[in-house]
Design a protein around this motif. Structure first.
Motif, short mmCIF file in Angstrom:
data_model
loop_
_atom_site.label_atom_id
_atom_site.label_comp_id
_atom_site.label_asym_id
_atom_site.label_seq_id
_atom_site.Cartn_x
_atom_site.Cartn_y
_atom_site.Cartn_z
N TYR A 1 -0.39 -37.09 57.42
CA TYR A 1 -1.69 -37.17 57.70
C TYR A 1 -2.08 -37.39 59.25
O TYR A 1 -3.05 -36.89 59.77
CB TYR A 1 -2.00 -38.43 56.97
CG TYR A 1 -3.77 -38.81 56.88
CD1 TYR A 1 -4.53 -38.32 56.10
CD2 TYR A 1 -4.17 -39.73 58.06
CE1 TYR A 1 -5.97 -38.38 56.05
CE2 TYR A 1 -5.37 -39.93 57.92
CZ TYR A 1 -6.18 -39.58 57.11
OH TYR A 1 -7.78 -39.78 57.13
N THR B 1 -4.71 -33.87 54.10
CA THR B 1 -5.13 -33.11 55.26
C THR B 1 -4.64 -31.61 54.89
O THR B 1 -4.91 -30.72 55.55
CB THR B 1 -4.89 -33.62 56.70
OG1 THR B 1 -3.29 -33.73 56.57
CG2 THR B 1 -5.45 -34.56 57.03
N ASP C 1 -1.50 -34.41 61.47
CA ASP C 1 -2.66 -33.61 61.33
C ASP C 1 -3.98 -33.78 62.07
O ASP C 1 -4.85 -33.13 62.23
CB ASP C 1 -2.94 -33.19 59.82
CG ASP C 1 -1.50 -32.28 59.31
OD1 ASP C 1 -0.76 -31.68 60.08
OD2 ASP C 1 -1.64 -32.23 57.82
N ARG C 2 -4.19 -35.31 62.32
CA ARG C 2 -5.15 -35.85 62.86
C ARG C 2 -4.57 -36.34 64.49
O ARG C 2 -4.69 -37.49 64.59
CB ARG C 2 -5.65 -36.66 62.06
CG ARG C 2 -6.34 -36.28 60.83
CD ARG C 2 -7.03 -37.36 60.30
NE ARG C 2 -8.28 -37.51 61.18
CZ ARG C 2 -8.87 -38.74 60.90
NH1 ARG C 2 -8.37 -39.75 60.06
NH2 ARG C 2 -9.57 -39.23 61.85
#
Ligand code: FAD
Ligand code: SF4
Ligand code: FES
Lengths: 61, 282
Positions: free
Chosen positions: B135, B69, B138-139
């Motif tokens: 990851y 990401t 970031d999501r």
């Protein structure tokens, strides 16, 4: 591995992997065994490892 | 018969952009391919690895510790263990290194969405999990709750300080650290990483555990999680083997009927219990 440990038992694990890979796993992965039973490795092996005898024994039962 | 493309096997030149010293054993190398087109077309997922090489010093598999990401560069965190990794520790920013990959099956990120993720790391095992944690952070919408249990040998062995700082203050992740033996100035927990499970409130039905670390820790931790009611499908771990090809040709990385480089390195406890694996006993 980084710690130097060996996950394969050097007495049983290595020979099991050799026979299973040639006669079983490769049949699954590639659709055919990777030993033709020619016996060249039997003649040369210091340890007396005999895959041809093994195939014969496995075929008996 | 399966065929392999030769270009999968040829290392590409990459340049070391930045080196971070994590502790006395571990350095993180931030790198990018020398050729811009390779950087643009490069895609990977947490849990996968690269084959890293330096001519005359060898080649070894190293997991991504960065998240896809944050594209542009990749990071590999390397523990000094032998020929290649000892040489890498003498390298400097600007020098070139060989990379091929990405290889291996990643963590199943799509099926993990929505679940509470419990990360259990021992030592360098935090490297691949750092990739997953960043990851997930970031999501935001997909991964609402994360918990990290991180065990180190000594307080001075604790790595990834640059990440642990922000994670400690992050509302979506709870971090618990422990060490095997205290040093002066350490006022945190001492003991096995599994003991940290007592400090957390976890609903095994809603949680998936991701466990990375040395073999001894993996076996103990997987058993402990199973005993606490985790189903074997919801316990994921990574397996380590010496590798040569990385692409399922040489069988150097065999683990019973599986090859760690193509069938792994990520496996569930359910998968491992079907196999004869030295590190995992039922
Ligand atoms: C999928 C995967 C991901 C990995 N990710 C990381 C990571 O992110 N970071 C990291 O630091 N490491 C990682 N590793 C571990 C790393 O690949 C190994 O530590 C690798 O061996 C280092 O290579 P080297 O050339 O530096 O060490 P080597 O020279 O290979 O030596 C490493 C150890 O193996 C022993 N050894 C070497 N050859 C043999 C042999 N033939 N028989 C018996 N023992 C031998 C050595 O004595 C030493 O203890 C990962 C491994 C795998 C499989
Ligand atoms: S018997 Fe012949 S084909 Fe089979 S493993 Fe030995 S050398 Fe190879
Ligand atoms: S490293 Fe060659 S088959 Fe896995």
């Amino acid at each position: 591995m980084a710690g130097g440990h060996n996950p394969v038992n050097p007495r049983t694990g290595a020979i099991r992997q050799r026979f299973m890979h040639k006669l079983n796993y490769d049949v699954t992965q590639y659709g055919r065994p990777s030993c033709v039973g020619c016996g060249r490795c039997v003649g040369i092996c210091f340890g007396g490892v005999d895959i041809v005898r093994f195939i014969g024994m496995a075929g008996e039962d | 018969m399966q065929t392999k493309r030769t270009e999968d096997y040829i290392p590409k030149a990459a340049v070391i952009r930045k080196i971070t010293v994590e502790n006395s054993q571990v350095k993180t190398f931030e790198m990018a391919f020398a050729d811009e087109e390779s950087n643009r077309s490069f895609h990977y997922l947490p849990g996968q690895f690269m084959m890293v090489s330096v001519p005359h010093h060898g080649e070894a598999p190293i997991s991504f510790s960065s998240t896809p990401t944050r594209p542009g560069t990749i990071e590999l965190s390397v523990r000094r263990a032998g020929a290649l990794t000892a040489f890498m520790h003498t390298m400097e920013e600007g020098e070139q290194i060989g990379l091929r990959g990405p290889y291996g099956k990643p963590f199943p990120m799509a099926t993990l969405e929505g679940r509470h993720l419990l990360f259990i790391a021992g030592g360098i095992g935090l490297a691949p999990l750092r990739s997953v944690i960043n990851y997930c952070l970031d999501r935001e919408a997909a991964f609402p709750r994360l918990t990290l249990l991180y065990g180190s040998r000594l307080p001075s062995d604790i790595a990834f300080h640059a990440d642990l700082g922000p994670w400690r203050n992050h509302p979506r992740i709870s971090c618990f650290l422990t060490v095997d033996a205290a040093e002066p100035g350490w006022d945190g927990a001492v003991g096995l990483v599994t003991a940290l499970l007592n400090h957390t409130d976890i609903d095994p039905a809603a949680t998936t555990a991701l466990v990375c670390g040395p073999p001894m820790m993996i076996d103990a931790t997987l058993k402990e999680l199973s005993g606490r009611g985790f189903s074997d499908d919801n316990i994921l771990t990574t397996m380590e083997r010496h590798m040569k090809c990385g692409i399922g040709v040489c069988r150097h990385c065999h683990m019973d009927s599986k090859l760690v480089c193509v069938d792994g390195p990520v496996f569930s406890r359910a998968q491992l219990l079907q196999l004869d694996v030295a590190e995992v006993q039922s």
